[in-house]
Design an enzyme around this catalytic site. Structure first.
Site, PDB file in Angstrom:
ATOM      1  N   CYS A 198     -20.334 -14.610  10.455  1.00 56.53           N
ATOM      2  CA  CYS A 198     -20.566 -15.276   9.186  1.00 56.53           C
ATOM      3  C   CYS A 198     -19.871 -16.647   9.169  1.00 56.53           C
ATOM      4  CB  CYS A 198     -20.122 -14.375   8.033  1.00 56.53           C
ATOM      5  SG  CYS A 198     -20.814 -14.830   6.427  1.00 56.53           S
ATOM      6  N   HIS A 239     -22.773  -9.011   9.155  1.00 56.45           N
ATOM      7  CA  HIS A 239     -21.474  -8.354   9.349  1.00 56.45           C
ATOM      8  C   HIS A 239     -21.632  -7.064  10.153  1.00 56.45           C
ATOM      9  CE1 HIS A 239     -18.952 -10.859   6.685  1.00 56.45           C
ATOM     10  NE2 HIS A 239     -20.087 -11.067   6.042  1.00 56.45           N
ATOM     11  N   SER A 253       8.695  13.567   4.346  1.00 58.22           N
ATOM     12  CA  SER A 253       8.152  13.904   3.029  1.00 58.22           C
ATOM     13  C   SER A 253       7.066  14.967   3.115  1.00 58.22           C
ATOM     14  CB  SER A 253       7.560  12.646   2.384  1.00 58.22           C
ATOM     15  OG  SER A 253       6.395  12.228   3.077  1.00 58.22           O
ATOM     16  N   GLY A 254       6.508  15.163   4.304  1.00 58.50           N
ATOM     17  CA  GLY A 254       5.368  16.060   4.450  1.00 58.50           C
ATOM     18  C   GLY A 254       4.054  15.316   4.422  1.00 58.50           C
ATOM     19  N   GLY A 255       4.100  13.997   4.131  1.00 56.44           N
ATOM     20  CA  GLY A 255       2.898  13.179   4.180  1.00 56.44           C
ATOM     21  C   GLY A 255       2.501  12.887   5.614  1.00 56.44           C
ATOM     22  N   VAL A 256       1.335  12.272   5.781  1.00 51.11           N
ATOM     23  CA  VAL A 256       0.789  12.031   7.118  1.00 51.11           C
ATOM     24  C   VAL A 256       1.730  11.154   7.950  1.00 51.11           C
ATOM     25  CG1 VAL A 256      -1.160  11.108   8.420  1.00 51.11           C
ATOM     26  CG2 VAL A 256      -1.561  12.231   6.225  1.00 51.11           C
ATOM     27  N   SER A 293       5.029  10.115   7.742  1.00 50.31           N
ATOM     28  CA  SER A 293       6.349  10.609   8.140  1.00 50.31           C
ATOM     29  C   SER A 293       6.229  11.822   9.055  1.00 50.31           C
ATOM     30  CB  SER A 293       7.197  10.951   6.911  1.00 50.31           C
ATOM     31  OG  SER A 293       6.688  12.077   6.222  1.00 50.31           O
ATOM     32  N   SER A 294       5.196  12.639   8.874  1.00 48.01           N
ATOM     33  CA  SER A 294       5.005  13.812   9.726  1.00 48.01           C
ATOM     34  C   SER A 294       4.669  13.408  11.156  1.00 48.01           C
ATOM     35  CB  SER A 294       3.895  14.703   9.158  1.00 48.01           C
ATOM     36  OG  SER A 294       4.248  15.223   7.897  1.00 48.01           O
ATOM     37  N   LYS A 322      -4.331   3.613   9.585  1.00 49.32           N
ATOM     38  CA  LYS A 322      -4.194   4.987   9.090  1.00 49.32           C
ATOM     39  C   LYS A 322      -5.048   5.971   9.888  1.00 49.32           C
ATOM     40  CE  LYS A 322      -2.463   7.587   5.702  1.00 49.32           C
ATOM     41  NZ  LYS A 322      -1.072   7.534   5.237  1.00 49.32           N
TER      42      LYS A 322
END
Length: 544
Positions: A83, A183, A237-240, A242-243, A400
């Site tokens: 573009c 795109h 924390s148990g989140g993605v 930090s785990s 992520k």
């Protein structure tokens, strides 16, 4: 190991990060660099194989428009302009760019022209829609432009055209220069991934070695070199994020890692037990679990303002983290360094789940200057400044989706790897009004039913974030022959690619009916369930 790298130059496109992610999905390493970054900083220590120029909102002929860095063409490496990037490439090589008589926004169909080139694979195979007759090969694409190429630079050829753009794709295959008016990075261009792979692998010759297994091996080596015989503390924390950090560090340094899990009593049903079971019992990770529920609830007593809730939770988290990290550091043994203003010894290293988008935003700065605070950040961060440690950020090069892939490769359970985002203050900002233990328990039960039914319907991974909210109002109802006056639960489900904007998810009516029926019948004190259909903006994803 130095990976072959595709540099994506950001000219202000909302899709710039997406381009880098799409290239990495082809197992080719890429980095996003702002267009005015000095050459030394942009190229240092990298095995650069080519450049992709992103789109952007400017016009190349406007005063003050972003310009093409000299090092791009001077490098002699292949270049793909998308573009605005295509127009900038043509403009710098002697072509002509002008406003289109009719702008193109949205889906379009382009006709691939004859001509053998590695980007479009000869115009008839790999990327083109199949055809059994002599009609021209076509490609479904996504357009978003108001300018177009009027004259090609010398030595270039037209590779595709649309009804509004005589040069929907162009190229100088001899030099590895290509331009696309559309795109390829968005899902609305179905064959866009094949185009980006063709550029990165076939045109640039980059090695497709950016894999979770390679990343784990390289990150483990780097961590061992950085830490030596030292110790690392990881807030879990148990989140993605930090785990995955915890699992990666444990693989790299074993018992030199200690994880600290603070249970503030504001987690969803069964989550604290799941974290402890997964990391302590199954993965044998050294874990210190602290139940500080009473302290957090005492801080929240009588508080209804959401910002005050966040700040009190953050402050309490810091105090608990200070106390527990001091105890952990004492067990590690004498330290050569002590904090200048506290009595606890150095903890050595602190692991943090910084991701690549965080690095990009920190390097940018301009967005932060212009931004206004909508709410205090969801994470409860804010560690004390006088703690003596060195940061370890093993995920700072990952997006992520790559973090999830690494988590799967490390053997983490699906429930953790694919867990939806969860705010640091936890259910305190989903219990609207005052937070009490009975109200938390009510919300936990309702939320558990919602997630259970969503998983049973096979829709958990098809949504981006789903949760229940306990409202600070009651409603009249009828259960059996009796009048009730009980709590209201709101359900929230959104779909998004970047969480900057989001749309409410169109869950099936029968699923919503089943969830509502179960909550009203199984959760004491609730007699009404409503569904939030507000997009972001104008609403935020969380209610507080």
């Amino acid at each position: 190991m130095t990976h072959d790298t595709i540099i994506v130059l950001d000219f202000g496109s909302q899709y710039a990060q997406l381009i880098a992610r799409r290239v990495r999905e082809q197992r080719v390493y890429s980095e996003l660099v702002h267009w005015d970054t000095p050459a030394k900083q942009a190229l240092a220590g990298k095995s650069v194989k080519g450049f992709i120029l992103s789109g952007g909102p400017a016009s190349v002929y406007e005063p003050g428009a972003p310009t093409l860095p000299a090092y791009v063409l001077e490098s002699g490496l292949p270049v793909l302009g998308i573009c605005y990037g295509m127009q900038l490439l043509a403009y710098n090589l002697g072509g002509s760019v002008a406003p289109s008589q009719a702008r193109e926004y949205g889906p379009a169909e382009i006709e691939l022209l004859e001509g053998d080139n590695p980007l479009l694979a000869g115009g008839k195979s790999h990327v083109a829609s199949p055809t059994s007759d002599p009609q021209p090969a076509t490609l479904a694409v996504w357009m978003s432009h108001g300018d177009r190429i009027e004259r090609l630079p010398a030595g270039w050829q037209a590779l595709a055209r649309s009804t509004n753009s005589p040069y929907a794709a162009m190229g100088d295959p001899a030099r590895g220069y290509y331009g696309l008016q559309f795109h390829p990075e968005v899902t609305h261009t179905p064959q866009g991934a094949a185009l980006l792979r063709a550029f990165a692998v076939d045109v640039c010759g980059a090695a497709a070695d950016w894999t979770p297994a390679n990343f784990i091996a390289e990150a483990s080596t780097a961590v061992r070199a950085q830490v030596g015989q030292g110790h690392v503390l990881c807030g879990l924390s148990g989140g993605v994020d930090s785990s995955v950090v915890a699992a990666l560090l444990h693989k790299a340094i074993g018992d030199q890692l200690t994880c600290l899990f603070v249970d503030h009593g504001l987690l969803r049903q069964g989550e604290a037990e799941q974290v402890i079971d997964t990391f302590q019992r199954h993965m044998q990770v050294p874990l210190v679990a602290v139940n500080a529920t009473e302290a957090f609830l005492a801080d929240l007593e009588g508080i209804t303002d959401p910002e005050t809730k966040r700040k009190r939770i953050g402050n309490r988290f810091i105090r608990v983290f200070e106390q527990e990290s001091a105890r952990i550091a004492v067990r590690w043994g004498p330290s050569d360094h002590r904090s200048s203003s506290t009595d606890y010894p150095s903890i050595g290293y602190l692991a943090q789940g910084t991701l690549y988008p965080d690095v990009i935003e920190s390097a940018s700065g301009s967005r932060e200057k212009a931004a206004r605070t909508i709410k205090t950040h969801h994470n409860v961060g804010g560690l004390p400044e006088d703690m003596s440690f060195q940061l370890i950020e093993p995920l700072r090069l990952l997006f992520k989706d790559e973090v999830r892939a690494v988590g799967e490769a490390l053997g983490l359970p699906e429930e953790i790897v694919w867990r939806h985002p969860f705010p640091g203050p936890g259910l305190a900002i989903r219990v609207l009004g005052e937070v009490t233990w009975p109200r938390l328990e009510t919300l936990r039960r309702a939320d558990a039913i919602l997630l259970e039914e969503l998983r049973a319907a096979g829709l958990y991974r098809a949504t981006s974030q789903v949760f229940a909210v306990l409202l600070p109002v009651k409603s009249v109802g009828v259960m059996g022959d009796n009048r009730t006056y009980a709590d209201v639960v709101a359900l929230r489900a959104v779909s998004t690619d970047d969480f900057m904007t989001a749309d409410w998810t169109r869950l099936p009516y029968d699923l919503l009916a089943r969830i509502s029926n179960r909550i009203v019948n199984e959760v004491p004190g609730v007699n009404r369930v409503v569904y939030d259909i507000t997009p972001k903006p104008p609403g935020t994803i969380e209610w507080e």
